[in-house]
Design a protein around this motif. Sequence first.
Motif, PDB file in Angstrom:
ATOM      1  N   ARG A 677       0.792  -1.229   0.000  1.00 35.34           N
ATOM      2  CA  ARG A 677       0.000   0.000   0.000  1.00 35.34           C
ATOM      3  C   ARG A 677       0.824   1.278   0.000  1.00 35.34           C
ATOM      4  O   ARG A 677       0.301   2.349  -0.289  1.00 35.34           O
ATOM      5  N   SER A 678       2.093   1.186   0.318  1.00 38.13           N
ATOM      6  CA  SER A 678       2.909   2.402   0.309  1.00 38.13           C
ATOM      7  C   SER A 678       3.125   2.930  -1.100  1.00 38.13           C
ATOM      8  O   SER A 678       3.299   4.129  -1.307  1.00 38.13           O
ATOM      9  N   GLY A 679       3.132   2.003  -2.096  1.00 35.79           N
ATOM     10  CA  GLY A 679       3.366   2.416  -3.475  1.00 35.79           C
ATOM     11  C   GLY A 679       4.714   3.070  -3.668  1.00 35.79           C
ATOM     12  O   GLY A 679       4.870   3.946  -4.532  1.00 35.79           O
ATOM     13  N   ALA A 680       5.717   2.647  -2.891  1.00 34.83           N
ATOM     14  CA  ALA A 680       7.023   3.303  -2.969  1.00 34.83           C
ATOM     15  C   ALA A 680       8.131   2.335  -2.577  1.00 34.83           C
ATOM     16  O   ALA A 680       7.910   1.346  -1.864  1.00 34.83           O
ATOM     17  N   LEU A 681       9.343   2.636  -3.042  1.00 39.24           N
ATOM     18  CA  LEU A 681      10.567   2.015  -2.541  1.00 39.24           C
ATOM     19  C   LEU A 681      11.096   2.953  -1.463  1.00 39.24           C
ATOM     20  O   LEU A 681      11.608   4.032  -1.752  1.00 39.24           O
ATOM     21  N   ASP A 682      10.925   2.552  -0.219  1.00 38.93           N
ATOM     22  CA  ASP A 682      11.201   3.424   0.922  1.00 38.93           C
ATOM     23  C   ASP A 682      12.373   2.865   1.715  1.00 38.93           C
ATOM     24  O   ASP A 682      12.239   1.860   2.426  1.00 38.93           O
ATOM     25  N   VAL A 683      13.535   3.499   1.586  1.00 33.53           N
ATOM     26  CA  VAL A 683      14.718   3.120   2.361  1.00 33.53           C
ATOM     27  C   VAL A 683      14.775   4.094   3.537  1.00 33.53           C
ATOM     28  O   VAL A 683      15.246   5.233   3.395  1.00 33.53           O
ATOM     29  N   ARG A 684      14.258   3.669   4.659  1.00 33.15           N
ATOM     30  CA  ARG A 684      14.049   4.552   5.804  1.00 33.15           C
ATOM     31  C   ARG A 684      15.352   5.234   6.223  1.00 33.15           C
ATOM     32  O   ARG A 684      16.399   4.599   6.345  1.00 33.15           O
ATOM     33  N   GLY A 685      15.249   6.532   6.420  1.00 31.52           N
ATOM     34  CA  GLY A 685      16.402   7.313   6.836  1.00 31.52           C
ATOM     35  C   GLY A 685      17.293   7.770   5.705  1.00 31.52           C
ATOM     36  O   GLY A 685      18.272   8.494   5.938  1.00 31.52           O
ATOM     37  N   HIS A 686      16.960   7.362   4.469  1.00 25.60           N
ATOM     38  CA  HIS A 686      17.814   7.728   3.331  1.00 25.60           C
ATOM     39  C   HIS A 686      17.015   8.353   2.190  1.00 25.60           C
ATOM     40  O   HIS A 686      17.279   9.470   1.776  1.00 25.60           O
ATOM     41  N   PHE A 687      16.017   7.640   1.672  1.00 26.56           N
ATOM     42  CA  PHE A 687      15.217   8.203   0.582  1.00 26.56           C
ATOM     43  C   PHE A 687      13.939   7.396   0.406  1.00 26.56           C
ATOM     44  O   PHE A 687      13.826   6.259   0.883  1.00 26.56           O
ATOM     45  N   ARG A 688      12.995   8.003  -0.294  1.00 31.06           N
ATOM     46  CA  ARG A 688      11.741   7.350  -0.649  1.00 31.06           C
ATOM     47  C   ARG A 688      11.416   7.704  -2.092  1.00 31.06           C
ATOM     48  O   ARG A 688      11.433   8.877  -2.463  1.00 31.06           O
ATOM     49  N   ILE A 689      11.125   6.695  -2.933  1.00 31.15           N
ATOM     50  CA  ILE A 689      10.806   6.935  -4.340  1.00 31.15           C
ATOM     51  C   ILE A 689       9.466   6.286  -4.655  1.00 31.15           C
ATOM     52  O   ILE A 689       9.334   5.060  -4.597  1.00 31.15           O
TER      53      ILE A 689
END
Length: 759
Positions: A677-689
Amino acid sequence: MYSIMWSEHCSYKSSKVHLRQFQEKAPPSDRMLAGMGENAGVIKISDTIAVTFKVESHNHPSFVEPHQGAATGVGGIVRDILAMGARPVAVMDPLRFGAADHPDTRRVLPGVVNGIGQYGNSLGLPNIGGEVVFDPCYQGNPLVNALCVGVLPVDRLQKKEATGAGNVVVLLGAKTGRDGIGGVSVLASATFDDESETRRPSVQVGDPFLEKLLIESCLELYDAGLVVGIQDLGGAGLTCALTETAAAAGTGMKIELDRVPLREPSMLPHEILASESQERMLLIVDPARLDDVLAVAAKWGLLATALGEVTEGQGGRLEISWRGRTVVDVPPGSLADDGPVYARPMREPNDRFLLQADRAETLPRPRTGDELRETLLRLAASPNLCDKTWVTEQYDRYVLGNTVLAQPEDAGIVRIDEESGLGVAISVDGNGRFTRLDPYHGARLALAESYRNVAVTGAVPVAVTDCLNFGSPEDPAVMWQFAEAVRGLADGCQELGIPVTGGNVSFYNQTGAAPIHPTPIVGVLGVLDDVGYRTAMGFNADGDVILLLGETRAEFSGSEWAWVTHGHLGGTPPAVDLAAEKKLGELLADSAVRGHVGAAHDLSDGGLAQALVESCLRYGHGAALLLPDDADPFTLLFSESTARVLVSVPRGHEKAFTELCVERGVPYTPLGVVDFRSGALDVRGHFRIPLDELRTAWSGTLPALFGAQADPAPVGPPSTGDDGSDDLVELRAAAPADEPVSDGPASDEPADEPADDES
């Protein structure tokens, strides 16, 4: 005839002394029914079923005439498989082109892709995988390699020997024309220059519909037991087929060249013998069965012509007459077996020391989250890592109905037996930059990647084929590269315990004095007892736990990051640990059957970052990741260390899977979870695409360079409707920690992708 048969392409005169290692170092195998020296290797996969596979090159013809060069490359490898007694069931095409934005690449690539698609699609064979790689070193000398796999009953293996004095020599298939004359001696055994454009008449012209008739007629002949020996007509045409079949049996032949059906009546004897017109096979037939053979040919609408007969005695002679006079009278072995064998001079390239000293590990690298994000998007959109759908959508992947996995998966899988689910997985891989830096380890890296690509599907690798693409053998530096690559591949196969069953050497891949990067292409074939237990590459279930298997080191030399962001090639390639590759493969095969792995994707070009991009975009599932505190984010994301795989593990299987990793000695690193459900590649603390931004970057490159395509498929959860995913998430969450949700095989549908992916 001697000129053609003793050419580099036909005689392997510069490579024989090195290729012997494949037999000398071959591990014992109770599966191999036919190996090096045959038209293709044959591997037994059950008590009654065997498969045959081989990869060959059609490089120079594809530069001169891209469409026909690539099309007839497919046709030629299909006939090699047919000659072993097998029904061809799938093809693959590893391709290399010059710089993606170069004008000549825009001339060559569309023609090559169209030729492959037109011939394979018309023939009714699925194209289940391959590669598309761009590098300036291939400018003016693209690599068009073609692999085919076929299936046969164990007891239907065919031989090429022209045995039995008095047996009839029959030419089956197309008429003979002037197309392809000099194909092997002019195009494949010489360096390209400014006159290459004048050589178009040397490129063969293919007719896939005629080849389809040829396939069906040969299979009927095999089943009826009407063929004593058979050989396809490819390089060197009749010259090669006549001499090799006679030499293999130690017999002679008497042939009347006037009987050969011609498209052009004015052809001279040397033209008839040298023509490489396509869709032809040479049969050796018992005279008592000749009428039956001719009847089968007539049923399929094919020409079948008796050209002569096999003659008595060891060391017989090949006698060919034309218009009442003898035009050839030679021992066939002198043409096929007695050619020159060269031990050419070798030396390390002059720049090797300086090249290896220039390490990519010292280059400036991204540090901040924004810089890491920009680097990931830039690599995902680069020509070598971007979406290849513009190419692969021109190929039919599912014709015949037995394709289980196909591109962009790590390996193609074909179901062989519908009752048991028995299948094979095939992958082809190579990295010219790694091999340029270190030919020995570069060849081992190609083997390791292809082996790993098969292993991640859950298959057990059992055999290897190769296509060795190099520059001029007259250059001592090229010969040193070739010898080292062969040594590396032979040693690697010995270490992994899988044999090289055959392949192809392609020399003179250079324009002027500039050779291509040494490019060994390695094909690995694996066996799945039941394709229902195969593992696909894409994240496919919300909440699955994401793990990285293997060890990550700071290895960037020869990497996509170094090339895309710095235009850099230098240093030494990543270390190869084939023992670790083998342990990883055994773990994945065992885990697939136990249901421990929901998805698996190998790490290679672009490292973990690219594997995450492809795993997320495959089915539109995001990921929430938390990198280990003690890890350098750049190294973990962009290193190209080997023996690593990204996996997702279903809830309830984590403990069992990690215990299996410990038991098998495979390191693992928890990274996060699949987050639909996030619909994203989320590398916590670094970036979210967001995935739509990621897909736009990944999918737009080739259409912008070579033409438009349909809009990319939507990503993320559906806006309306109920697809049952909520129930699945709840079921997984409710499952006991050590209890699998399901212990049955995956669905037996032919494709592991949503229906709208084929739009």
